[in-house]
Design an enzyme around this catalytic site. Structure first.
Site, PDB file in Angstrom:
ATOM      1  N   HIS A 128       0.832  -1.213   0.000  1.00 18.23           N
ATOM      2  CA  HIS A 128       0.000   0.000   0.000  1.00 18.23           C
ATOM      3  C   HIS A 128       0.866   1.261   0.000  1.00 18.23           C
ATOM      4  O   HIS A 128       0.680   2.160  -0.829  1.00 18.23           O
ATOM      5  CB  HIS A 128      -0.917  -0.013   1.220  1.00 18.23           C
ATOM      6  CG  HIS A 128      -1.817   1.176   1.333  1.00 18.23           C
ATOM      7  ND1 HIS A 128      -3.126   1.165   0.896  1.00 18.23           N
ATOM      8  CD2 HIS A 128      -1.599   2.425   1.831  1.00 18.23           C
ATOM      9  CE1 HIS A 128      -3.670   2.355   1.117  1.00 18.23           C
ATOM     10  NE2 HIS A 128      -2.764   3.124   1.700  1.00 18.23           N
ATOM     11  N   GLU A 129       1.814   1.311   0.931  1.00 24.54           N
ATOM     12  CA  GLU A 129       2.636   2.521   1.050  1.00 24.54           C
ATOM     13  C   GLU A 129       3.575   2.687  -0.142  1.00 24.54           C
ATOM     14  O   GLU A 129       3.915   3.809  -0.519  1.00 24.54           O
ATOM     15  CB  GLU A 129       3.421   2.489   2.365  1.00 24.54           C
ATOM     16  CG  GLU A 129       2.572   2.445   3.626  1.00 24.54           C
ATOM     17  CD  GLU A 129       1.525   3.550   3.721  1.00 24.54           C
ATOM     18  OE1 GLU A 129       1.690   4.606   3.041  1.00 24.54           O
ATOM     19  OE2 GLU A 129       0.528   3.363   4.449  1.00 24.54           O
TER      20      GLU A 129
ATOM     21  N   HIS B 180       1.853   4.764  -2.664  1.00 24.84           N
ATOM     22  CA  HIS B 180       1.989   6.201  -2.412  1.00 24.84           C
ATOM     23  C   HIS B 180       3.372   6.704  -2.841  1.00 24.84           C
ATOM     24  O   HIS B 180       3.506   7.714  -3.534  1.00 24.84           O
ATOM     25  CB  HIS B 180       1.804   6.491  -0.920  1.00 24.84           C
ATOM     26  CG  HIS B 180       0.391   6.462  -0.459  1.00 24.84           C
ATOM     27  ND1 HIS B 180      -0.592   7.252  -1.010  1.00 24.84           N
ATOM     28  CD2 HIS B 180      -0.212   5.756   0.538  1.00 24.84           C
ATOM     29  CE1 HIS B 180      -1.741   7.035  -0.378  1.00 24.84           C
ATOM     30  NE2 HIS B 180      -1.535   6.121   0.566  1.00 24.84           N
TER      31      HIS B 180
ATOM     32  N   GLU C 287      -4.713   7.931  -2.910  1.00 26.49           N
ATOM     33  CA  GLU C 287      -5.242   6.659  -2.437  1.00 26.49           C
ATOM     34  C   GLU C 287      -5.549   5.711  -3.582  1.00 26.49           C
ATOM     35  O   GLU C 287      -5.464   4.490  -3.427  1.00 26.49           O
ATOM     36  CB  GLU C 287      -6.494   6.887  -1.586  1.00 26.49           C
ATOM     37  CG  GLU C 287      -6.207   7.417  -0.199  1.00 26.49           C
ATOM     38  CD  GLU C 287      -5.238   6.546   0.577  1.00 26.49           C
ATOM     39  OE1 GLU C 287      -5.396   5.314   0.585  1.00 26.49           O
ATOM     40  OE2 GLU C 287      -4.300   7.096   1.171  1.00 26.49           O
TER      41      GLU C 287
END
Length: 507
Positions: free
Chosen positions: A271-272, A275, A301
């Site tokens: 997930h990170e 980003h 997101e």
């Protein structure tokens, strides 16, 4: 001729002054972000009060630099008169951003920033003690302080619409209500059907003992599979996973390791990385400017949720990676097939913790927070009754009974930093990501690339279509250009229902 030369020199002087302002503003931002990252990762707890005090002073200096009369006059002059189109676009964007804070009295701004720093520390302690009453006075001051800050902007919209627009331009309660209505009408009945009629996969092996040191070894393997540049990234641990991009070539990522949940750190990292990849792939010409990292939260997101769920939980992604995980944890996984692993990491299990939520129930966690936040600002929810409201919505949406504040109203860090209006973008970003994937599949054979370990080619597509523009382009503009249509939440709903109908043998 002399007049033209004078005007040219005047414009050069204006551009130089503007560039000097931009560079100094970037220096303040770098210092503050570095300290915030340090506070959340390695800084000793006993030094927190002193750090918080000095951090508030530095924030005040940055505030004064950004909002002084001379700065505003310079920005307005560049926006109105500069012949440098790029500088002009930057100045207009900066003025729009500064509208959030420029009318707040400096004393009020400094005190509010100190409140946020103090509140984060109190939130951590309150969560550890499972004691909402400890954090409640801070939450009350954060809500009221946010209202006071918004009032200085003298906007016609209601307070919460202003805050929603800060994180996702052009999105108001009307638009979010339309989106969440689709989620309620389509996904909630489907979730109930899945839980009663679907064939539930075995997930027990995910929650055996997985030594943290070995999990950290797998993080290195995973970073390589995700094509994370080791020379421009750093991985640390924190109470709440996050990413922070200090520059194009300095991207910080944190995860939280749970010894009894091997999937937690894995998907936090993926997930990170979503980003961090976004910031890493912005056009280098934008570094140090307002366009480098002011993408909307929904846009950001969309990249992290796409990387985590639509790519990271895809069976094809694990074809070559799963044997490496088994090699590290043979005692837990040697009898678990790839299909069983994929079914388990995609399993639907209503739970209390948003960051641990499965892909199908996740938007319901966001819906809950959206309705609570809206209540803070329309008066229907107060700090005195928020825990009761929260617990009832968890029961209504997910059928769960909250045992304590830590698994309930205290589980997220966002309110401690007064990030009201941020939560809805998590669900919006998930919906955007489904729409990006429809477009990507028209150009790429996604499953084949994942099986071949070519995440780099997928990231290349994302860079060319989305990332390179940074904050220069808004979500609605890019959606139309890349996907050929405006935001359409049905792509998200169709994706989830289609995926889980297969996984749970409902078709």
């Amino acid at each position: 001729m002399l007049k033209e030369r004078a005007l040219e020199m005047k414009d050069i002087s204006l551009t130089r002054r503007f560039n000097a302002y931009v560079q100094k503003d970037a220096a303040y931002a770098l210092a503050l972000r570095t300290m915030y990252f340090d506070m959340a990762t390695i800084a000793p707890k006993k030094g927190a009060a002193y750090r918080s005090q000095l951090l508030s002073i530095l924030s005040g200096e940055a505030f004064a630099h950004a909002t002084s009369k001379s700065t505003i006059a310079l920005l307005q002059k560049v926006a109105d008169q500069s012949d440098d189109r790029f500088a002009q676009d930057q100045a207009k964007a900066i003025l729009r951003d500064l509208e959030k804070i420029r009318f707040i009295p400096k004393k009020q701004y400094v005190e509010f920033n100190k409140l946020c720093s103090d509140a984060e520390l109190e939130w951590e302690q309150a969560r550890e003690e499972k004691n909402f009453n400890r954090f409640a006075p801070y939450l009350h001051r954060l809500v009221e302080g946010t209202k006071a800050n918004v009032k200085t902007r003298q906007r016609k919209e209601c307070d919460y619409d202003v805050l929603l627009g800060d994180y996702e331009p052009n999105m108001t309660q009307v638009e979010y209500d339309r989106f969440f209505t689709v989620v309620k009408e389509k996904l909630v009945p489907f979730l109930h059907r899945l839980l009663t009629e679907g064939v539930k996969p075995d997930t027990s092996f995910l929650y055996k003992v997985y030594p943290v040191e070995k999990q950290k070894q797998f993080m290195e393997i995973l970073k390589e599979a995700l094509f994370v540049d080791p020379k421009s990234s750093y991985l640390a641990t924190s109470a709440h996973p996050f990413s922070s991009s200090l520059s194009k070539f300095d991207n910080r990522i944190t995860v939280r390791y749970l010894a009894d949940n091997v999937a937690s750190a894995i998907f936090s990292l993926i997930h990170e990385v979503g980003h961090a990849t976004y910031n890493h792939q912005v056009d280098q010409a934008y570094e140090g400017t307002v366009f480098f990292d002011n993408m909307s939260m929904g846009m950001h997101e969309s990249q992290s949720r796409m990387m985590e769920n639509m790519l990271g939980r895809n069976k094809s992604f694990w074809v070559n990676l799963y044997p490496k995980l088994v090699a590290l944890f043979p005692e837990n996984l040697s009898e678990v097939s790839l299909d069983q692993w994929v079914a388990a990491i995609n399993a639907v299990e209503p739970g209390f913790i948003r960051t641990e939520a499965d892909e199908l129930t996740y938007p319901l966690h966001i819906l809950l927070r959206y309705e609570v936040e809206r209540g803070f600002f329309d008066g229907s929810v107060t700090v005195d009754n928020v825990e009761e409201v929260w617990n009832q919505k968890i029961q209504d949406f997910l059928g769960l009974n909250v045992k304590d504040s830590a698994e309930g109203v205290l589980q997220d860090i966002h309110w401690s930093s007064a990030s009201f209006g941020y939560f809805p973008t998590y669900a919006l970003g998930s919906a955007y990501s489904a729409q990006w994937m429809v477009a990507m599949r028209k150009d790429l054979n996604v499953e084949q690339l994942l099986e071949e370990g070519r995440m780099d080619l997928i990231k290349q597509w994302l860079m060319e279509k989305i990332h390179t523009f940074g904050g220069k382009r808004q979500a609605d503009e890019l959606l139309k250009e890349v996907t050929g249509e405006s935001f359409n939440p049905m792509h998200y709903v169709d994706y989830l229902i289609g995926k889980y109908s297969v996984l749970y043998q409902l078709i």
